[in-house]
Design a protein around this motif. Structure first.
Motif, PDB file in Angstrom:
ATOM      1  N   GLY A  23       0.827  -1.194   0.000  1.00  0.00           N
ATOM      2  CA  GLY A  23       0.000   0.000   0.000  1.00  0.00           C
ATOM      3  C   GLY A  23       0.864   1.247   0.000  1.00  0.00           C
ATOM      4  N   VAL A  24       0.481   2.216  -0.809  1.00  0.00           N
ATOM      5  CA  VAL A  24       1.202   3.493  -0.874  1.00  0.00           C
ATOM      6  C   VAL A  24       0.226   4.593  -0.467  1.00  0.00           C
ATOM      7  CG1 VAL A  24       2.436   5.098  -2.370  1.00  0.00           C
ATOM      8  CG2 VAL A  24       2.645   2.635  -2.759  1.00  0.00           C
ATOM      9  N   LYS A  25       0.591   5.329   0.564  1.00  0.00           N
ATOM     10  CA  LYS A  25      -0.285   6.385   1.059  1.00  0.00           C
ATOM     11  C   LYS A  25      -0.239   7.568   0.101  1.00  0.00           C
ATOM     12  CE  LYS A  25      -0.522   7.257   5.509  1.00  0.00           C
ATOM     13  NZ  LYS A  25      -0.279   7.817   6.848  1.00  0.00           N
ATOM     14  N   GLY A  26      -1.419   7.998  -0.340  1.00  0.00           N
ATOM     15  CA  GLY A  26      -1.505   9.118  -1.260  1.00  0.00           C
ATOM     16  C   GLY A  26      -1.726  10.432  -0.540  1.00  0.00           C
ATOM     17  N   ASN A  27      -2.005  11.444  -1.305  1.00  0.00           N
ATOM     18  CA  ASN A  27      -2.261  12.777  -0.750  1.00  0.00           C
ATOM     19  C   ASN A  27      -3.531  12.762   0.104  1.00  0.00           C
ATOM     20  OD1 ASN A  27      -0.052  13.904  -2.045  1.00  0.00           O
ATOM     21  ND2 ASN A  27      -1.224  14.333  -3.894  1.00  0.00           N
ATOM     22  N   PRO A  28      -3.611  13.644   1.074  1.00  0.00           N
ATOM     23  CA  PRO A  28      -4.814  13.678   1.916  1.00  0.00           C
ATOM     24  C   PRO A  28      -6.020  14.193   1.134  1.00  0.00           C
ATOM     25  CG  PRO A  28      -3.308  15.432   2.540  1.00  0.00           C
ATOM     26  CD  PRO A  28      -2.618  14.606   1.501  1.00  0.00           C
ATOM     27  N   ARG A  29      -7.169  13.660   1.508  1.00  0.00           N
ATOM     28  CA  ARG A  29      -8.433  14.139   0.942  1.00  0.00           C
ATOM     29  C   ARG A  29      -8.871  15.379   1.718  1.00  0.00           C
ATOM     30  NH1 ARG A  29     -11.650   8.388   0.803  1.00  0.00           N
ATOM     31  NH2 ARG A  29     -10.190   7.301  -0.531  1.00  0.00           N
ATOM     32  N   ASP A  30      -9.999  15.935   1.321  1.00  0.00           N
ATOM     33  CA  ASP A  30     -10.536  17.123   2.005  1.00  0.00           C
ATOM     34  C   ASP A  30     -10.803  16.865   3.487  1.00  0.00           C
ATOM     35  OD1 ASP A  30     -10.417  18.567  -0.325  1.00  0.00           O
ATOM     36  OD2 ASP A  30     -12.516  18.195  -0.856  1.00  0.00           O
ATOM     37  N   ASN A  31     -11.145  15.605   3.818  1.00  0.00           N
ATOM     38  CA  ASN A  31     -11.459  15.286   5.213  1.00  0.00           C
ATOM     39  C   ASN A  31     -10.209  14.925   6.018  1.00  0.00           C
ATOM     40  OD1 ASN A  31     -10.809  12.743   4.314  1.00  0.00           O
ATOM     41  ND2 ASN A  31     -12.840  11.868   4.644  1.00  0.00           N
ATOM     42  N   GLY A  32      -9.030  15.016   5.405  1.00  0.00           N
ATOM     43  CA  GLY A  32      -7.786  14.743   6.108  1.00  0.00           C
ATOM     44  C   GLY A  32      -7.310  13.299   6.033  1.00  0.00           C
ATOM     45  N   GLU A  33      -8.189  12.379   5.607  1.00  0.00           N
ATOM     46  CA  GLU A  33      -7.787  10.980   5.458  1.00  0.00           C
ATOM     47  C   GLU A  33      -6.947  10.818   4.199  1.00  0.00           C
ATOM     48  OE1 GLU A  33     -11.157   8.428   5.467  1.00  0.00           O
ATOM     49  OE2 GLU A  33     -11.877   9.146   7.404  1.00  0.00           O
ATOM     50  N   HIS A  34      -6.036   9.871   4.242  1.00  0.00           N
ATOM     51  CA  HIS A  34      -5.202   9.608   3.087  1.00  0.00           C
ATOM     52  C   HIS A  34      -5.765   8.443   2.278  1.00  0.00           C
ATOM     53  CE1 HIS A  34      -1.732  12.167   4.084  1.00  0.00           C
ATOM     54  NE2 HIS A  34      -2.145  11.989   5.331  1.00  0.00           N
ATOM     55  N   TYR A  35      -5.711   8.569   0.977  1.00  0.00           N
ATOM     56  CA  TYR A  35      -6.109   7.484   0.091  1.00  0.00           C
ATOM     57  C   TYR A  35      -4.944   6.502  -0.031  1.00  0.00           C
ATOM     58  CZ  TYR A  35      -8.027   5.002  -3.873  1.00  0.00           C
ATOM     59  OH  TYR A  35      -8.521   4.026  -4.684  1.00  0.00           O
ATOM     60  N   THR A  36      -5.231   5.205  -0.044  1.00  0.00           N
ATOM     61  CA  THR A  36      -4.185   4.195  -0.206  1.00  0.00           C
ATOM     62  C   THR A  36      -4.258   3.592  -1.603  1.00  0.00           C
ATOM     63  OG1 THR A  36      -4.270   3.637   2.134  1.00  0.00           O
ATOM     64  CG2 THR A  36      -3.261   2.028   0.687  1.00  0.00           C
ATOM     65  N   TRP A  37      -3.162   3.701  -2.331  1.00  0.00           N
ATOM     66  CA  TRP A  37      -3.042   3.048  -3.638  1.00  0.00           C
ATOM     67  C   TRP A  37      -2.489   1.655  -3.393  1.00  0.00           C
ATOM     68  CZ3 TRP A  37      -4.709   5.307  -8.029  1.00  0.00           C
ATOM     69  CH2 TRP A  37      -4.926   6.675  -7.990  1.00  0.00           C
ATOM     70  N   GLY A  38      -3.048   0.669  -4.054  1.00  0.00           N
ATOM     71  CA  GLY A  38      -2.553  -0.693  -3.914  1.00  0.00           C
ATOM     72  C   GLY A  38      -1.649  -1.057  -5.074  1.00  0.00           C
ATOM     73  N   ILE A  39      -0.515  -1.657  -4.772  1.00  0.00           N
ATOM     74  CA  ILE A  39       0.407  -2.159  -5.780  1.00  0.00           C
ATOM     75  C   ILE A  39       0.436  -3.680  -5.631  1.00  0.00           C
ATOM     76  CG2 ILE A  39       2.769  -2.108  -6.670  1.00  0.00           C
ATOM     77  CD1 ILE A  39       1.365   0.621  -6.781  1.00  0.00           C
ATOM     78  N   VAL A  40       0.269  -4.403  -6.735  1.00  0.00           N
ATOM     79  CA  VAL A  40       0.251  -5.861  -6.718  1.00  0.00           C
ATOM     80  C   VAL A  40       1.358  -6.374  -7.626  1.00  0.00           C
ATOM     81  CG1 VAL A  40      -1.118  -7.928  -7.218  1.00  0.00           C
ATOM     82  CG2 VAL A  40      -2.242  -5.884  -6.326  1.00  0.00           C
ATOM     83  N   LYS A  41       2.163  -7.302  -7.113  1.00  0.00           N
ATOM     84  CA  LYS A  41       3.249  -7.908  -7.878  1.00  0.00           C
ATOM     85  C   LYS A  41       2.959  -9.398  -8.014  1.00  0.00           C
ATOM     86  CE  LYS A  41       8.290  -8.490  -7.807  1.00  0.00           C
ATOM     87  NZ  LYS A  41       9.512  -8.170  -7.025  1.00  0.00           N
ATOM     88  N   VAL A  42       2.931  -9.888  -9.262  1.00  0.00           N
ATOM     89  CA  VAL A  42       2.731 -11.309  -9.540  1.00  0.00           C
ATOM     90  C   VAL A  42       4.075 -11.878  -9.977  1.00  0.00           C
ATOM     91  CG1 VAL A  42       1.484 -12.997 -10.935  1.00  0.00           C
ATOM     92  CG2 VAL A  42       0.335 -10.901 -10.212  1.00  0.00           C
ATOM     93  N   LYS A  43       4.586 -12.867  -9.214  1.00  0.00           N
ATOM     94  CA  LYS A  43       5.915 -13.427  -9.462  1.00  0.00           C
ATOM     95  C   LYS A  43       5.798 -14.779 -10.171  1.00  0.00           C
ATOM     96  CE  LYS A  43       6.806 -13.403  -5.121  1.00  0.00           C
ATOM     97  NZ  LYS A  43       7.497 -13.610  -3.854  1.00  0.00           N
ATOM     98  N   THR A  44       6.834 -15.112 -10.979  1.00  0.00           N
ATOM     99  CA  THR A  44       6.853 -16.387 -11.689  1.00  0.00           C
ATOM    100  C   THR A  44       8.126 -17.161 -11.385  1.00  0.00           C
ATOM    101  OG1 THR A  44       8.007 -15.640 -13.679  1.00  0.00           O
ATOM    102  CG2 THR A  44       5.615 -15.298 -13.621  1.00  0.00           C
TER     103      THR A  44
END
Length: 76
Positions: A23-44
């Protein structure tokens, strides 16, 4: 294109060995909470991997981890 032309040569066969999420914490929203971007890695097993992003943060990363048991051993 025939079926034999669509098939990968055996030397290009790989198997999924696992999934990792981050999870990568993004910029804060208007309400002060941060949006979390999800990064997924598929390994072989060949050492190759794929990276993707999710737009639902924690929930979608949880789904990706639950799907791991379904995709490990599959040929992407």
């Amino acid at each position: 294109m025939t079926d034999s032309e669509r098939q990968r040569p055996p030397e290009r066969d790989v198997k999924i060995t696992g999934i990792e999420t981050m999870g990568v914490k993004g910029n804060p929203r208007d309400n002060g909470e941060h949006y979390t971007w999800g990064i997924v890695k598929v390994k072989t097993d060949a050492g190759d991997y794929g990276i993707g992003e999710t737009f639902r943060g924690e929930e979608s990363m949880d789904v990706a981890m639950r799907m791991e048991s379904l995709v490990v051993g599959q040929n992407p």
